[in-house]
Design an enzyme around this catalytic site. Structure first.
Site: not given
Ligand SMILES: *[C@@H]1O[C@H](CO)[C@@H](O)[C@H](O)[C@H]1NC(C)=O
Ligand SMILES: *[C@@H]1O[C@H](CO)[C@@H](O)[C@H](O)[C@H]1NC(C)=O
Ligand SMILES: *[C@@H]1O[C@H](CO)[C@@H](O)[C@H](O)[C@H]1NC(C)=O
Ligand SMILES: *[C@@H]1O[C@H](CO)[C@@H](O)[C@H](O)[C@H]1NC(C)=O
Ligand SMILES: *[C@@H]1O[C@H](CO)[C@@H](O)[C@H](O)[C@H]1NC(C)=O
Ligand SMILES: *[C@@H]1O[C@H](CO)[C@@H](O)[C@H](O)[C@H]1NC(C)=O
Ligand SMILES: *[C@@H]1O[C@H](CO)[C@@H](O)[C@H](O)[C@H]1NC(C)=O
Ligand SMILES: *[C@@H]1O[C@H](CO)[C@@H](O)[C@H](O)[C@H]1NC(C)=O
Ligand SMILES: *[C@@H]1O[C@H](CO)[C@@H](O)[C@H](O)[C@H]1NC(C)=O
Ligand SMILES: *[C@@H]1O[C@H](CO)[C@@H](O)[C@H](O)[C@H]1NC(C)=O
Ligand SMILES: *[C@@H]1O[C@H](CO)[C@@H](O)[C@H](O)[C@H]1NC(C)=O
Length: 836
Positions: A545, A667
């Site tokens: 995905i 991040d």
């Protein structure tokens, strides 16, 4: 590296100077060249005006009357000078200060230059002979203190805390015979405390914490009669506690925490009977707690944790009836919890964790209604959990004991953390537990639900010798090292995945049925390796995905009906040590945190032939994709967007402030913020996250996503939690604007941007907020985002502050939503009214 950084800093400063128009505005009616003819008072006026600390509305003629931070004597000469704290004009206070010669303020007695971002002190300070107060705290001053203290014979208050000063504490300090307050804390002073300080008999407050001082504890100083506060914490002082404390000492607050002080706690400590706070934690004190501690009747905080103290808890502690905090954790204390502690009716924090206390938890503990923080973990307590203990409390840790019986179902509204791991509790898990934000029940094999069992190896480790300083992360690390050794020997053909023993089920037969390849925690079912392979047809591309920074993401529907997400490294990637490291890192970090808004890791497999992580599956994918998609973006109304920001803030606050050591994500971006079908948020992708090691410099290579990285990382390379705060600010603004703010961030200080109205900045694809709550929330989020985007990491709020901001209810509102400008959000308190 430090030199390199400071050179960069200087360069950046030079650039700043070159680009700013540093002209000086003269006060009306004065001329620059006339210096030789102007009176001393006019010189003061010049200098004051040129500081630019006050906005242009302040009339220089009235400086002695209504200027905040300025006071004068009867002759109109300035005696007190401090930056106006509430001014809207706080921007770049340090910019002009270098041009000003402070010797013109010849009558100054009180000078506050704290919190100014100064890299150097202004000229002329040394001539201010009348100074009684000099506060230069919270700047970036470095090297040795650049003036002689002999210049300030009248000094009473001297505060240089929170700078980067190095070198020895100046010897001349002993000449300041009026000195009352000396604060040198949070610097890098080394050497010993000068003995001359013991001549300063006027000294009341001595703070030298968080430096690198060593040598024996200065006993002559500790016996100064007037001393009220002594904070020498976080240094490297050696030796024993002195026994020379004077009778009737004034000492109220003694903090010697985090040094290397050894020996016994002397009985003479009982003479310090005015003590209110005593902190001797994190030292090497041995022997018993003396009974005389019971003489310190005014004590409200007693911290003796993390020493080598043995013996039992003296019952005389029960005499300390004002006590609010009692922490004795991480020692070798045994015996029972003394019944006399029942009298400590004001107790808020009780920490006797990680000792060898036995017996049962006394029933009276539930009657201490102020007691909100109970830490008894890692002892040998047995019997049942007293009824009512969870009614008033906020944080309760009873893990790693031998408690039996059932879990009380009387749970107060305020309880947010409950840890009962590693006990022998039985019966049903009360459904009331679901209201608790964090609760842990692992390794209670007789709980009905059956998922709280754990492996034999774990039981053995715990019932074997008692490991006082056990840290779960060290186990994970060991496993990771074992894993990497196995992987490097993979050619020999050791073909099993390495799994966390910690949460493995006890019943081997069940585990063996599934191949005992890995197990899953915090999840209502077991997943076997084969199930994963089957569900994805051996990672067939059809189940892929997405592709992340470090591998591909697959969706797997398991036989149980559950759907999970798998992140798999490709074979070539798994041979790349940096990808492998980031994978291990993610495992290490995610096994340590559990939070509603942080993605859950169900299991992992670390072997070069099959290297993957198993997560909960979040249907809606990333925030980035949701904002980019026209239809999905419509669905994200203001309330949902605000909730997404809230959840992200809670997650980051948890990582920064409730994990030890703190975890920095590094991040944070809209790509790594995932949404489930209810549009609830989970922070993911911990491949670059770091445990902030308080002992290392935390310097690192630059990682993160372009457009989200805090500006200071470009030149300091020093990871702090404030880097995540910046990225959070970008994400928050992005969520409100509907797209990445891009260049907009760098223009925030420009007048043209500040004049923009908030309503014109918001995502135009959805209607402007209509309800008062939405308006208020949206304004609140934008305001917080702007604060987080401050280029100075120190001015950014912590995530804890941001998270708290969402919890408090907001004050009544005063401005119409359509009138709120960016400038207001950056500079003022704004309360919105729904008048249109
Ligand atoms: C100051 O400058 C003005 C012109 O700017 C000049 O006329 C005047 O003589 C100067 N005064 C002194 C004292 O230099
Ligand atoms: C400043 O105050 C003085 C006297 O109070 C007054 O004469 C002068 O006009 C004021 N200046 C400004 C710019 O308001
Ligand atoms: C203030 O002025 C008086 C005379 O008016 C003078 O005696 C005194 O020394 C001055 N004080 C200061 C602090 O300058
Ligand atoms: C110095 O200034 C700081 C920051 O403004 C303040 O917190 C501190 O209390 C001041 N120190 C003293 C001794 O007043
Ligand atoms: C003692 O100092 C340490 C380190 O500076 C600090 O963390 C701790 O909170 C202080 N103790 C008290 C009771 O204030
Ligand atoms: C302190 O008090 C004790 C008894 O209370 C006494 O023996 C001792 O002499 C006193 N010390 C000083 C220095 O006063
Ligand atoms: C304790 O505090 C009280 C008031 O708070 C004060 O009167 C008393 O002198 C202090 N010292 C002792 C030893 O009780
Ligand atoms: C406490 O520790 C000291 C040495 O650190 C030892 O001599 C003493 O016997 C111990 N006492 C108890 C009760 O274990
Ligand atoms: C929960 O906390 C609030 C605020 O601190 C307090 O007023 C309330 O009494 C507490 N509830 C219980 C059950 O202790
Ligand atoms: C708990 O353990 C004690 C022995 O430590 C035992 O006497 C008691 O019956 C147990 N209670 C329950 C409810 O299992
Ligand atoms: C734990 O409790 C069970 C029954 O509730 C009992 O059979 C078992 O012996 C207990 N184990 C320990 C170590 O106390």
């Amino acid at each position: 590296m430090a030199i390199y950084t400071s050179i960069l800093m200087v360069l950046i400063q030079l650039l700043l100077c070159a680009s700013s128009n540093s002209y000086t505005i003269l006060p009306p009616g004065t001329q620059r060249n006339a210096t030789s003819k102007v009176s001393p008072l006019d010189k003061e006026a010049y200098a004051l005006f040129s500081l630019h600390w006050w906005s242009i509305q302040y009339n220089i003629s009235n400086r002695c009357n209504n200027w905040p931070g300025v006071e004068c004597n009867n002759n109109g000469s300035i005696t007190k000078l401090s930056p106006p704290k509430d001014s809207t004009y706080t921007f770049k206070r340090d910019l002009y200060i270098r041009d000003i010669d402070f010797s013109v303020f010849s009558n100054l007695v009180h000078l506050d230059l704290s919190q100014m971002d100064l890299y150097e002190l202004p000229l002329g300070l040394s001539s201010l002979k009348k100074l009684t107060l000099l506060n230069i705290s919270s700047n970036n001053l470095q090297d040795e203190i650049p003036f002689s203290l002999a210049n300030f014979p009248q000094l009473m208050v001297f505060d240089v805390s929170n700078n980067l000063f190095t070198g020895q504490i100046p010897h001349e300090i002993g000449m300041l015979e009026n000195l009352v307050t000396l604060d040198l804390s949070f610097n890098m002073f080394s050497g010993t405390i000068p003995l001359s300080l013991s001549h300063v008999t006027s000294l009341n407050h001595l703070r030298i914490s968080n430096n690198q001082l060593d040598g024996e504890l200065p006993s002559t100083i500790l016996s100064l009669f007037q001393l009220k506060t002594v904070d020498l914490s976080r240094n490297r002082f050696l030796g024993k506690l002195p026994t020379t404390f004077v009778n009737n000492s004034q000492l109220r607050n003694l903090n010697l925490s985090d040094n290397r002080i050894g020996g016994y706690i002397p009985c003479e400590i009982g003479k310090l009977d005015n003590l209110v706070v005593l902190d001797l934690s994190l030292n090497q004190l041995a022997g018993p707690i003396p009974d005389q501690i019971g003489c310190l009747k005014n004590l409200t905080s007693l911290h003796l944790d993390s020493n080598w103290i043995n013996g039992s808890i003296p019952s005389s502690i029960g005499l300390l009836t004002h006590l609010k905090e009692l922490t004795l954790g991480f020692n070798h204390i045994d015996g029972l919890i003394p019944a006399e502690l029942e009298h400590l009716v004001h107790l808020k924090v009780l920490d006797i964790s990680n000792n060898a206390i036995f017996g049962s938890i006394p029933k009276w503990i539930s009657a201490l209604t102020q007691l909100t923080d109970i830490r008894l973990q890692g002892n040998q307590l047995c019997g049942v959990i007293p009824y009512g203990i969870l009614i008033h409390s906020i944080h309760v840790d009873l893990s790693r004991n031998h408690l039996n019986g059932s879990i009380p179902s009387q749970i107060g509204y305020n309880l947010s953390y409950l840890d009962l791991n590693h006990n022998n509790l039985s019966g049903k898990k009360p459904k009331e537990l679901e209201s608790i934000r964090f609760y842990y029940l692992y390794c209670n094999p007789f709980l009905d639900d059956g998922y709280y069992d754990c492996s034999d190896s774990q039981d053995q480790r715990d019932s074997g010798h008692h490991n006082h300083h056990f840290s779960p992360s060290s186990i994970v690390l060991v496993l990771i090292i074992v894993a990497s050794v196995l992987i490097s020997f993979s050619s020999i053909g050791i073909g099993i995945c390495v799994l966390r023993a910690r949460y493995r089920r006890k019943h081997k037969n069940k585990a063996a049925k599934h191949g005992d390849l890995f197990s899953i925690w915090n999840y209502d079912g077991k997943i076997a390796f084969e199930d994963i392979i089957e569900a994805t047809q051996d990672f067939d591309i059809r189940y892929c995905i997405g592709t992340g920074a470090y591998g591909s993401v697959y969706k797997a529907k398991l036989p149980s009906g559950k759907t999970v997400a798998l992140k798999k490294l490709h074979k070539t990637e798994s041979e790349n040590p940096s990808y492998y490291k980031s994978f291990c890192n993610e495992v290490e970090v995610l096994t340590e945190i559990r939070h509603r808004n942080i993605i859950r890791l169900y299991g992992y497999c670390l072997h070069n032939r099959c290297m993957f992580l198993v997560y909960e599956y979040l249907e809606r994918g990333s925030l980035f994709c949701n904002l980019a998609d026209e239809i999905e973006a419509q669905e994200l109304n203001w309330r949902k967007r605000v909730n997404i920001i809230k959840g992200t803030a809670y997650a980051l606050a948890h990582m920064h402030h409730h994990c030890t050591p703190p975890i920095v994500h590094r991040d944070v971006s809209s790509n790594n913020i995932l949404l489930n079908s209810e549009l609830e948020v989970c922070v993911s992708d911990f491949g670059t996250a770091r445990l902030l090691d308080p002992d290392s410099s935390n310097q690192t290579l630059l990682v993160g996503t372009y457009g989200y990285v805090a500006p200071e990382l470009a030149y300091t390379m020093c990871v702090t939690t404030k880097c995540d705060v910046y990225s959070f600010g970008v994400v928050a603004l992005e969520t409100m604007m509907g797209h990445h703010p891009g260049e907009f961030i760098s223009t925030l200080t420009k007048p043209s941007t500040q004049q923009l109205l908030v309503k014109d900045v918001l995502d135009p694809r959805i209607p402007l907020p209509k309800s008062r709550k939405d308006m208020q929330d949206v304004v609140h989020v934008v305001k917080l985002a702007l604060a987080c985007l401050s280029s100075d990491p120190k001015s950014r709020p912590s995530m804890q502050v941001v998270a708290n901001e969402f919890l408090v209810s907001k004050a009544p509102i005063h401005v119409s939503f359509s009138d709120v400008s960016m400038y207001q959000l950056m500079n003022q308190e704004v309360y919105v009214i729904d008048k249109n």
